[in-house]
Write an enzyme that holds these catalytic residues in place. Structure first.
Site, PDB file in Angstrom:
ATOM      1  N   GLU A 141       3.727  -2.642  -2.579  1.00 49.03           N
ATOM      2  CA  GLU A 141       4.283  -1.685  -1.604  1.00 49.03           C
ATOM      3  C   GLU A 141       3.629  -1.890  -0.228  1.00 49.03           C
ATOM      4  OE1 GLU A 141       6.114   1.088  -3.317  1.00 49.03           O
ATOM      5  OE2 GLU A 141       6.729   2.040  -1.479  1.00 49.03           O
ATOM      6  N   ASP A 153       2.180   7.411  -7.361  1.00 42.69           N
ATOM      7  CA  ASP A 153       3.481   7.097  -7.952  1.00 42.69           C
ATOM      8  C   ASP A 153       3.334   6.123  -9.118  1.00 42.69           C
ATOM      9  OD1 ASP A 153       4.258   8.528  -5.735  1.00 42.69           O
ATOM     10  OD2 ASP A 153       4.916   6.775  -4.601  1.00 42.69           O
TER      11      ASP A 153
END
Ligand code: GLA
Length: 358
Positions: A141, A153
């Site tokens: 990410e 997450d």
């Protein structure tokens, strides 16, 4: 044929605490991303997505972010992290499919990364622990999607289990599973406003928190108590002080939330959720008109124990805690209120705490 699955996640309490070394309560939802594929005899990777047109092709020895097909970055970014760790295996073809609404605050991006990590682990026969897979997803990410996210997450997607709330200490990386409130469900209400994570608001908030920690002379905002922050308030500018108030307050609310869960105090947990949202609105400024409306309308139904924005903010979804028996009436009330005010339909997902990656 190789197959892997990872669920989406909802942050229950602990907003923007993860990259501040703080505390989080979250859970996986009963939906997620599946990746299916097979090895090739060469070093090419060929990726397709059920949700987006086009085919993305790359070579295992030359992996870079793609401008044309941003969806592929979450997948290729994970492969690049495996390669960076000296891991290798055959090229492959793979297709992802999802029953998670994307951009709705359920972190479909982390579900993609975690499913890809599980897929590759299976295809290449590696045995990295789940925490390492979470770090791989986070690094993908950062480097391929440009969002300097924390680990909330990915950890939740990988560690979530049916009926469990995932309690995470983002400094020690200790994970505990607490029982979800019995007889209750979570209603996820997608405001339909696309969150602007990549547009920089998220990275700006993170930089602001890190600057506040520096000014306070601590490693991370995790090291600051609410009382300590107020005593040192004069050493911070107004905005950094507001950001710090949110994060420090969220850590305290997670600690209180853990106790509420342990004591079966569902009403207490709900109150903390309302307080969390108010702090997002007033201190962290990561809410928006639609999310504020949804939280107010949820409260006004008289059927909601707690509601707040979930995840990065700036749009996305709210999470609402309701008794299972009230879920239908709650959804009808919230939908009608949203339609009347915003002239469009609300998309709702009623879920128990779910999981698990496989
Ligand atoms: C996004 C990020 C997480 C976390 C939340 C806010 O979901 O990906 O790492 O920072 O926002 O709590």
């Amino acid at each position: 044929m190789v197959e892997a699955f990872s669920p989406g996640r909802v942050e229950l309490l602990g907003n923007h605490t993860d990259y501040n070394g703080g505390l989080v309560l979250a859970f996986a939802v009963e939906r997620g991303v599946t990746i299916r594929g097979a090895a090739r005899a060469d070093r090419r990777i060929i990726l397709r997505s059920a949700a987006f047109p086009g085919v993305h092709e790359a070579n295992l020895d030359d992996l870079a972010p793609s401008r044309e097909r941003p969806w592929a970055n979450y997948l290729v970014g994970v492969v690049a992290q495996f390669r960076r760790r000296g891991l290798d295996g055959p090229g492959f073809e793979a297709t992802d499919s999802s029953d998670l609404p994307s951009g709705a605050g359920l972190s479909s991006s982390a579900a993609l990364e975690c499913a890809m990590a599980k897929f590759l682990q299976r295809l290449w026969g590696t045995d990295l622990p789940d925490m390492e897979l979470a770090k791989i997803g986070q690094a993908a990410e950062h480097e391929f999607a440009g969002v300097r996210c924390g680990l909330l997450d990915q950890i939740t997607s990988l560690f979530g289990r049916a009926g469990k709330i995932v309690s995470i200490d983002c400094r020690s990386l200790e994970v505990a599973l607490l029982p979800a409130p019995e007889g209750h469900v979570f209603v996820i209400a997608d405001s339909g406003v696309k969150h602007a994570l990549v547009a920089g608001e998220y990275n700006e908030r993170r930089a602001s928190c890190e600057a506040a920690a520096r000014d306070l002379g601590v490693e991370a905002l995790r090291d600051v108590t609410p009382e300590g922050l107020e005593a040192a308030a004069g050493s911070l500018g107004l905005k950094p002080l507001m950001r710090a108030r949110h994060v420090v307050g969220e850590n305290a609310r997670v600690a209180a939330g853990r106790e509420a869960l342990a004591n079966g105090d569902v009403a207490g947990l709900g109150r903390l959720m309302f307080e969390s949202h108010e702090s997002s609105r007033a201190n962290f400024e990561n809410s928006c008109e639609e999310l504020d409306f949804l939280v107010g309308a949820a409260r006004a139904t008289g059927l909601c124990l707690g509601a707040r924005l979930s995840g990065g903010g700036f749009g996305g979804a709210t999470v609402n805690l309701v008794r299972e028996a009230d879920a239908g009436a709650f959804c009808r009330g919230l939908s009608a209120a949203y339609r009347e005010r915003h002239g469009r339909d609300l998309s709702l997902l009623v879920t128990h705490a779910g999981g698990a990656s496989a």
